[in-house]
Write an enzyme that holds these catalytic residues in place. Structure first.
Site, PDB file in Angstrom:
ATOM      1  N   LYS A 186     -14.720 -12.328   2.114  1.00 39.51           N
ATOM      2  CA  LYS A 186     -14.118 -13.259   1.349  1.00 39.51           C
ATOM      3  C   LYS A 186     -14.945 -14.072   0.468  1.00 39.51           C
ATOM      4  O   LYS A 186     -14.644 -14.264  -0.749  1.00 39.51           O
ATOM      5  CB  LYS A 186     -13.552 -14.258   2.117  1.00 39.51           C
ATOM      6  CG  LYS A 186     -12.465 -13.573   3.266  1.00 39.51           C
ATOM      7  CD  LYS A 186     -11.316 -13.092   2.525  1.00 39.51           C
ATOM      8  CE  LYS A 186     -10.272 -13.826   1.906  1.00 39.51           C
ATOM      9  NZ  LYS A 186      -9.279 -13.024   0.992  1.00 39.51           N
ATOM     10  N   SER A 229     -10.528 -18.112   1.067  1.00 41.43           N
ATOM     11  CA  SER A 229     -10.765 -18.537   2.578  1.00 41.43           C
ATOM     12  C   SER A 229     -11.939 -19.639   2.717  1.00 41.43           C
ATOM     13  O   SER A 229     -12.666 -19.750   2.037  1.00 41.43           O
ATOM     14  CB  SER A 229     -11.068 -17.149   3.356  1.00 41.43           C
ATOM     15  OG  SER A 229     -11.392 -17.737   4.749  1.00 41.43           O
ATOM     16  N   ALA A 232      -3.242 -10.128  -0.849  1.00 37.14           N
ATOM     17  CA  ALA A 232      -3.915  -9.110  -0.209  1.00 37.14           C
ATOM     18  C   ALA A 232      -5.286  -9.022  -0.036  1.00 37.14           C
ATOM     19  O   ALA A 232      -6.159  -9.075  -1.055  1.00 37.14           O
ATOM     20  CB  ALA A 232      -3.274  -7.697  -0.948  1.00 37.14           C
ATOM     21  N   SER A 233      -5.874  -8.882   0.999  1.00 39.29           N
ATOM     22  CA  SER A 233      -7.252  -8.511   1.297  1.00 39.29           C
ATOM     23  C   SER A 233      -7.530  -8.043   2.903  1.00 39.29           C
ATOM     24  O   SER A 233      -6.670  -8.285   3.547  1.00 39.29           O
ATOM     25  CB  SER A 233      -8.139  -9.870   0.954  1.00 39.29           C
ATOM     26  OG  SER A 233      -9.545  -9.533   0.988  1.00 39.29           O
ATOM     27  N   PRO A 248      -8.008 -21.236   2.714  1.00 38.01           N
ATOM     28  CA  PRO A 248      -7.470 -21.840   3.926  1.00 38.01           C
ATOM     29  C   PRO A 248      -8.059 -21.627   4.980  1.00 38.01           C
ATOM     30  O   PRO A 248      -9.074 -20.541   5.105  1.00 38.01           O
ATOM     31  CB  PRO A 248      -6.154 -21.156   4.056  1.00 38.01           C
ATOM     32  CG  PRO A 248      -6.025 -20.070   2.943  1.00 38.01           C
ATOM     33  CD  PRO A 248      -7.266 -19.907   2.241  1.00 38.01           C
ATOM     34  N   TYR A 266     -19.552 -21.123   6.154  1.00 38.24           N
ATOM     35  CA  TYR A 266     -20.074 -20.498   7.109  1.00 38.24           C
ATOM     36  C   TYR A 266     -21.568 -20.181   6.575  1.00 38.24           C
ATOM     37  O   TYR A 266     -21.692 -20.469   5.425  1.00 38.24           O
ATOM     38  CB  TYR A 266     -19.380 -19.109   7.282  1.00 38.24           C
ATOM     39  CG  TYR A 266     -18.384 -19.154   8.024  1.00 38.24           C
ATOM     40  CD1 TYR A 266     -17.116 -19.859   7.532  1.00 38.24           C
ATOM     41  CD2 TYR A 266     -18.020 -18.635   9.326  1.00 38.24           C
ATOM     42  CE1 TYR A 266     -15.881 -19.738   8.416  1.00 38.24           C
ATOM     43  CE2 TYR A 266     -17.139 -18.597   9.981  1.00 38.24           C
ATOM     44  CZ  TYR A 266     -15.831 -19.424   9.491  1.00 38.24           C
ATOM     45  OH  TYR A 266     -14.689 -19.562  10.433  1.00 38.24           O
ATOM     46  N   ARG A 304       0.853  -1.080  -0.022  1.00 37.28           N
ATOM     47  CA  ARG A 304       0.180  -0.023   0.054  1.00 37.28           C
ATOM     48  C   ARG A 304       0.789   1.243   0.052  1.00 37.28           C
ATOM     49  O   ARG A 304       0.501   2.232  -0.571  1.00 37.28           O
ATOM     50  CB  ARG A 304      -0.942   0.013   1.231  1.00 37.28           C
ATOM     51  CG  ARG A 304      -1.980  -0.783   1.137  1.00 37.28           C
ATOM     52  CD  ARG A 304      -3.039  -0.390   2.380  1.00 37.28           C
ATOM     53  NE  ARG A 304      -3.244  -1.126   3.258  1.00 37.28           N
ATOM     54  CZ  ARG A 304      -4.116  -1.367   3.840  1.00 37.28           C
ATOM     55  NH1 ARG A 304      -5.340  -0.427   3.713  1.00 37.28           N
ATOM     56  NH2 ARG A 304      -4.424  -2.202   4.877  1.00 37.28           N
ATOM     57  N   TYR A 363     -16.085  -9.755   7.641  1.00 37.54           N
ATOM     58  CA  TYR A 363     -14.908 -10.461   6.883  1.00 37.54           C
ATOM     59  C   TYR A 363     -15.354 -11.730   6.305  1.00 37.54           C
ATOM     60  O   TYR A 363     -14.845 -11.648   5.111  1.00 37.54           O
ATOM     61  CB  TYR A 363     -13.830 -10.958   8.101  1.00 37.54           C
ATOM     62  CG  TYR A 363     -12.628 -11.762   7.392  1.00 37.54           C
ATOM     63  CD1 TYR A 363     -11.794 -11.078   6.528  1.00 37.54           C
ATOM     64  CD2 TYR A 363     -12.538 -12.999   7.598  1.00 37.54           C
ATOM     65  CE1 TYR A 363     -10.722 -12.041   5.953  1.00 37.54           C
ATOM     66  CE2 TYR A 363     -11.582 -13.884   7.065  1.00 37.54           C
ATOM     67  CZ  TYR A 363     -10.678 -13.163   6.124  1.00 37.54           C
ATOM     68  OH  TYR A 363      -9.566 -14.050   5.786  1.00 37.54           O
TER      69      TYR A 363
HETATM   70  P1  NAP Z   1      -2.312 -10.107   6.970  1.00 35.55           P
HETATM   71  O1  NAP Z   1      -1.053 -10.314   7.398  1.00 35.55           O
HETATM   72  O2  NAP Z   1      -3.129  -9.126   7.579  1.00 35.55           O
HETATM   73  O3  NAP Z   1      -2.178  -9.549   5.464  1.00 35.55           O
HETATM   74  C1  NAP Z   1      -3.137  -8.881   4.802  1.00 35.55           C
HETATM   75  C2  NAP Z   1      -2.505  -8.203   3.757  1.00 35.55           C
HETATM   76  O4  NAP Z   1      -3.558  -7.510   2.647  1.00 35.55           O
HETATM   77  C3  NAP Z   1      -1.325  -7.185   4.052  1.00 35.55           C
HETATM   78  O5  NAP Z   1      -0.341  -7.033   3.367  1.00 35.55           O
HETATM   79  C4  NAP Z   1      -2.276  -5.959   3.734  1.00 35.55           C
HETATM   80  O6  NAP Z   1      -1.444  -4.798   3.811  1.00 35.55           O
HETATM   81  C5  NAP Z   1      -3.112  -6.009   2.733  1.00 35.55           C
HETATM   82  N1  NAP Z   1      -4.084  -5.167   2.316  1.00 35.55           N
HETATM   83  C6  NAP Z   1      -5.238  -5.164   3.177  1.00 35.55           C
HETATM   84  N2  NAP Z   1      -5.857  -4.283   2.679  1.00 35.55           N
HETATM   85  C7  NAP Z   1      -5.329  -3.679   1.547  1.00 35.55           C
HETATM   86  C8  NAP Z   1      -5.647  -2.654   0.773  1.00 35.55           C
HETATM   87  N3  NAP Z   1      -6.688  -1.819   0.853  1.00 35.55           N
HETATM   88  N4  NAP Z   1      -4.800  -2.540  -0.240  1.00 35.55           N
HETATM   89  C9  NAP Z   1      -3.849  -3.222  -0.546  1.00 35.55           C
HETATM   90  N5  NAP Z   1      -3.383  -4.265   0.397  1.00 35.55           N
HETATM   91  C10 NAP Z   1      -4.075  -4.522   1.358  1.00 35.55           C
HETATM   92  O7  NAP Z   1      -3.118 -11.421   6.952  1.00 35.55           O
HETATM   93  P2  NAP Z   1      -2.736 -12.878   6.059  1.00 35.55           P
HETATM   94  O8  NAP Z   1      -3.384 -13.752   7.209  1.00 35.55           O
HETATM   95  O9  NAP Z   1      -1.487 -12.737   5.726  1.00 35.55           O
HETATM   96  O10 NAP Z   1      -3.882 -12.725   5.017  1.00 35.55           O
HETATM   97  C11 NAP Z   1      -3.495 -13.138   3.773  1.00 35.55           C
HETATM   98  C12 NAP Z   1      -4.790 -13.453   2.812  1.00 35.55           C
HETATM   99  O11 NAP Z   1      -5.025 -14.750   3.436  1.00 35.55           O
HETATM  100  C13 NAP Z   1      -5.851 -12.607   2.929  1.00 35.55           C
HETATM  101  O12 NAP Z   1      -6.549 -12.670   1.790  1.00 35.55           O
HETATM  102  C14 NAP Z   1      -6.784 -13.232   3.973  1.00 35.55           C
HETATM  103  O13 NAP Z   1      -8.224 -13.032   3.762  1.00 35.55           O
HETATM  104  C15 NAP Z   1      -6.570 -14.814   3.718  1.00 35.55           C
HETATM  105  N6  NAP Z   1      -6.745 -15.689   4.637  1.00 35.55           N
HETATM  106  C16 NAP Z   1      -6.144 -15.415   5.892  1.00 35.55           C
HETATM  107  C17 NAP Z   1      -6.556 -16.558   7.094  1.00 35.55           C
HETATM  108  C18 NAP Z   1      -5.775 -16.567   8.400  1.00 35.55           C
HETATM  109  O14 NAP Z   1      -5.863 -17.142   9.395  1.00 35.55           O
HETATM  110  N7  NAP Z   1      -4.712 -15.695   8.396  1.00 35.55           N
HETATM  111  C19 NAP Z   1      -7.128 -17.491   6.657  1.00 35.55           C
HETATM  112  C20 NAP Z   1      -7.731 -17.541   5.491  1.00 35.55           C
HETATM  113  C21 NAP Z   1      -7.549 -16.887   4.610  1.00 35.55           C
HETATM  114  P3  NAP Z   1      -1.092  -3.695   5.001  1.00 35.55           P
HETATM  115  O15 NAP Z   1      -0.040  -4.230   5.561  1.00 35.55           O
HETATM  116  O16 NAP Z   1      -0.757  -2.408   4.417  1.00 35.55           O
HETATM  117  O17 NAP Z   1      -2.346  -3.746   6.019  1.00 35.55           O
END
Ligand code: NAP
Length: 342
Positions: free
Chosen positions: A160, A125, A83-84, A185, A131, A33, A156
């Site tokens: 997704k 996800s 990213a999300s 995941p 869900y 970002r 959230y």
């Molecule tokens: P995370 O560490 O919070 O990573 C989220 C990423 O998305 C960060 O790089 C964040 O950037 C970026 N992001 C958020 N809003 C944005 C925007 N408006 N524009 C550009 N980038 C943005 O969480 P994560 O676990 O790694 O998540 C990665 C992916 O896995 C996501 O799609 C999430 O939904 C999915 N997921 C996660 C889990 C879990 O348990 N962790 C489970 C299932 C799916 P910033 O650092 O700038 O905020």
């Protein structure tokens, strides 16, 4: 070796995926970002011991704006759209999550199509799969979709499910041959690479710091971040993966009590504050009236969501680590990096 764009390099999964791609010899571009975060990503890649990390290209792009995406995808063979928004608490307005998740995915897909990218692997996800169905014994598979009108659908979860649907609709209607694969995941655990780790690992943090004084009666599914990164890379090139969804989970759900027990038995003194007691559901419901954080956990109380990882194992030869290995790896990394202070 391929040129791969990874969106969201600052993230828990994004940073691990870049490290894994570099270890396999791929050329990597990532979006942030703000480019001010580049040093943070470099630090995480150093903690991961990623080879060739000085060769990573960084492009500024936000999911809420068109700027930068054409530059980000230029020359990429594949895009891993990770990213999300993944917030720690519920926003006032669900559109704070839904709009960037959905419109961001469409921006990435459109840019990828226009640049002649072969395949986009989108991190969806289990939230888009299992869900809104109420209590059920069934074992969810990739054929299932979250029921947006059902119980327990948080903003959230909605973001997704809506984003993944929009992505499939886009490639069907306007993809012009662009291939899409989704990875779905469950809760992601495993080693953190720095202080900005995902919400899922906060469970382990709150157990180790004693903030979680009693384990709620929740069973959760887990998967290790290194295995999710590996699955994205397998899905990126496997001919079988085009047009497919893959659930990413270790196996059977694990209870918070089992997690606390594993921490206590394997980490010794470092896990001395992990809960030994279980909190009754009625008490959590009562306390949640005053605590927005607890309110998020109430829909999970007593709910077991079972799912099947056979498709990824069989089609992509994927062999995930166990629940216990991934939660212990989170805990050990929090201790090793000195992240238990706050
Ligand atoms: P995370 O560490 O919070 O990573 C989220 C990423 O998305 C960060 O790089 C964040 O950037 C970026 N992001 C958020 N809003 C944005 C925007 N408006 N524009 C550009 N980038 C943005 O969480 P994560 O676990 O790694 O998540 C990665 C992916 O896995 C996501 O799609 C999430 O939904 C999915 N997921 C996660 C889990 C879990 O348990 N962790 C489970 C299932 C799916 P910033 O650092 O700038 O905020």
């Amino acid at each position: 070796m391929a040129h791969v764009l990874v969106t969201g390099g600052t993230g828990f999964l994004g940073s691990h995926t870049i490290a894994r791609l570099l270890a396999s010899g791929h050329k990597v571009t990532t979006t942030l970002r703000s480019l001010k975060r580049q040093p943070d990503v470099e630090k995480m890649l150093a903690v991961a011991g990623a080879p060739g990390r000085e060769g990573v290209s960084y492009v500024e792009a936000d999911l809420t704006s068109d700027a930068g995406w054409d530059r980000a995808v230029a020359g990429a063979d594949h895009v891993l759209h990770i990213a999300s928004p993944f917030p720690g608490s519920r926003p006032k307005d669900e559109n704070e999550l839904i709009v960037p998740a959905r419109d961001g995915a469409l921006r990435v897909l459109r840019a990828a199509r226009d640049a002649g990218v072969r395949r986009v692997v989108l991190t969806s996800s289990f939230a888009a799969v299992g869900y809104g169905h109420g209590p059920t014994d069934r074992v969810f598979t990739e054929a299932d979709w979250t029921n947006l009108d059902g119980p327990g659908v948080t903003p959230y979860v909605k973001s997704k499910a809506v984003a993944e649907r929009a992505a499939w609709d886009f490639v069907a209607a306007e993809g012009n041959g662009l291939e899409l694969t989704t990875i779905n995941p469950v809760g992601i655990f495993g080693p953190v690479l720095g202080p900005d780790y995902a919400g899922s690992v906060r469970i382990i943090h709150s157990m180790l710091t004693g903030a979680m004084r009693a384990a709620p009666p929740i069973r959760t599914n887990t998967v290790d971040v290194r295995d999710v990164a590996e699955l994205h890379i397998k899905a990126m090139t496997s001919p079988a993966a085009a047009g497919q969804r893959y659930l990413a989970l270790a196996g059977e759900p694990i209870s918070f009590q089992q997690i606390a027990l594993a921490l206590r038995s394997q980490l010794g003194e470092a896990a001395a504050k992990a809960p030994t007691r279980s909190a009754p559901a009625w008490l959590l419901r009562l306390l949640s009236i005053a605590s927005p954080q607890l309110r998020e956990t109430v829909p999970q109380l007593g709910v077991v969501r079972r799912a099947d990882n056979a498709k990824a194992r069989e089609q992509l030869d994927w062999a995930p680590r166990s629940n216990e290995e991934s939660v212990l790896a989170s805990a050990r990394s929090l201790v090793r990096l000195g992240l238990l202070a706050d």
